[in-house]
Design an enzyme around this catalytic site. Structure first.
Site, PDB file in Angstrom:
ATOM      1  N   GLU A   1       0.842  -1.218   0.000  1.00  0.00           N
ATOM      2  CA  GLU A   1       0.000   0.000   0.000  1.00  0.00           C
ATOM      3  C   GLU A   1       0.879   1.271   0.000  1.00  0.00           C
ATOM      4  OE1 GLU A   1      -1.862   0.646   3.825  1.00  0.00           O
ATOM      5  OE2 GLU A   1      -3.500   1.810   2.970  1.00  0.00           O
TER       6      GLU A   1
ATOM      7  N   LYS B   1      -9.753   2.213  -1.536  1.00  0.00           N
ATOM      8  CA  LYS B   1      -9.879   1.626  -0.183  1.00  0.00           C
ATOM      9  C   LYS B   1     -11.162   2.109   0.482  1.00  0.00           C
ATOM     10  CE  LYS B   1      -7.011   1.380   4.050  1.00  0.00           C
ATOM     11  NZ  LYS B   1      -5.761   1.936   4.636  1.00  0.00           N
TER      12      LYS B   1
ATOM     13  N   CYS C   1      -5.090  -3.050   3.503  1.00  0.00           N
ATOM     14  CA  CYS C   1      -4.657  -2.802   4.888  1.00  0.00           C
ATOM     15  C   CYS C   1      -5.795  -2.870   5.912  1.00  0.00           C
ATOM     16  CB  CYS C   1      -3.905  -1.463   4.928  1.00  0.00           C
ATOM     17  SG  CYS C   1      -2.805  -1.310   6.368  1.00  0.00           S
TER      18      CYS C   1
HETATM   19  O1  AKG Z   1      -5.550  -1.636  11.419  1.00  0.00           O
HETATM   20  C1  AKG Z   1      -4.376  -1.399  11.708  1.00  0.00           C
HETATM   21  O2  AKG Z   1      -3.912  -1.739  12.796  1.00  0.00           O
HETATM   22  C2  AKG Z   1      -3.468  -0.724  10.737  1.00  0.00           C
HETATM   23  C3  AKG Z   1      -4.171  -0.185   9.549  1.00  0.00           C
HETATM   24  C4  AKG Z   1      -3.342   0.735   8.746  1.00  0.00           C
HETATM   25  O3  AKG Z   1      -2.232   1.044   9.103  1.00  0.00           O
HETATM   26  C5  AKG Z   1      -3.823   1.249   7.456  1.00  0.00           C
HETATM   27  O4  AKG Z   1      -4.912   0.892   7.008  1.00  0.00           O
HETATM   28  O5  AKG Z   1      -3.099   2.057   6.836  1.00  0.00           O
END
Ligand code: AKG
Length: 266
Positions: free
Chosen positions: A40, A111, A146
């Site tokens: 990402e 996203k 993510c």
């Molecule tokens: O859910 C998490 O602990 C991390 C999520 C995250 O860093 C993101 O989505 O950029």
């Protein structure tokens, strides 16, 4: 099929143009793979909020252009991770790009679940509204990014849309590495699908990234797992295992489509 997950290190010290060139070389070094995956927001950094607005790019911007050529030159499917997408009519988005072996941008995914609660991505980016899959000759890819990994209803929707390989680019912090590894396996077991979860390494904007990219099969078995540093994780597997697992252990048949309402207390 052979998949290569490029667990790229993202650091503040490296200029974006150099990281782009490095990612390009790493993708090109995966000739022979059927699918290559990047993490990402690897160009600007998943937590480098200050850089997003100036570094945002359109879907035919420098990252997309470079990745299209790389996919074509090695003749592989390329999930190029995500970019900060500049939409001329709206906010910026965290948008994943999927290229065919011919170098065509065949799918994009904005996203849906933005991370940060009342700050960071949650306020700086727009939220995607669409469930996205990408058809390949090997399997149907389900796209998630993510923080999306925490939301099983998204993966159920991807399952219903035909996804067999869930591809999850991430910039997941080291502090919650156990969640990352656990949730990747959980999503694989629950959807009886492969999960290809490609994280970043290194530290940027003061946030140490977890690494530990992982490929999990539909039984929840970890086929390959990276360590904390930059590395390329290469794994071979048979996508037909999804159909076999779903037939041999047909748990999805027992879904209650229409969960009964809670009983009323008298
Ligand atoms: O859910 C998490 O602990 C991390 C999520 C995250 O860093 C993101 O989505 O950029």
């Amino acid at each position: 099929m052979r998949a290569s997950l490029i667990q790229l290190s993202v650091s503040d010290a490296e200029p974006v143009a150099e990281r782009r060139a490095r990612a390009d070389a790493l993708v090109r070094a995966q000739r022979g793979a059927d699918l290559v995956v990047l993490p990402e927001l690897w160009a600007l950094g998943g937590f480098a909020y200050d850089a997003w607005s100036a570094g945002a790019e359109p879907l035919d911007g420098p990252t997309a252009e470079l990745m299209a050529r790389a996919a074509k030159d090695i003749g592989a499917w390329l999930h190029a991770g995500s970019i900060v997408e500049r939409d001329p009519d709206g906010p910026v988005y965290n948008t994943s790009l999927v290229f065919s072996p011919g170098g065509d941008l065949v799918q994009t995914y904005r996203k849906i679940h933005r991370f940060g609660f009342d700050s960071g991505e949650a306020v700086a980016m727009g939220a995607g509204q669409e469930i996205v899959t990408a058809g390949t000759e090997f399997a149907t890819l389900g796209l998630a990014t993510c923080y999306d990994l925490r939301f099983p209803e998204l993966f159920r929707a991807l399952l219903d849309a035909g996804a067999e390989l869930m591809v999850v680019p991430a910039a997941w912090p080291a502090r919650r590495r156990e969640h990352w590894s656990l949730l990747a396996r959980a999503r694989a077991v629950e959807e009886q699908a492969f999960v290809l979860a490609c994280n970043t390494a290194g530290t940027h904007a003061g946030v140490e990234q977890a690494g530990y990219s992982v490929v999990v099969d539909p039984w929840g078995t970890v086929l390959a797992e990276a360590g904390p540093d930059e590395e390329v994780l290469t794994v071979e597997f048979d996508p037909a295992e999804v159909a076999r697992a779903r037939a041999e252990f047909p748990v999805l048949r027992d879904r209650l489509l229409g969960i009964p309402a809670p009983a009323q207390r008298r």
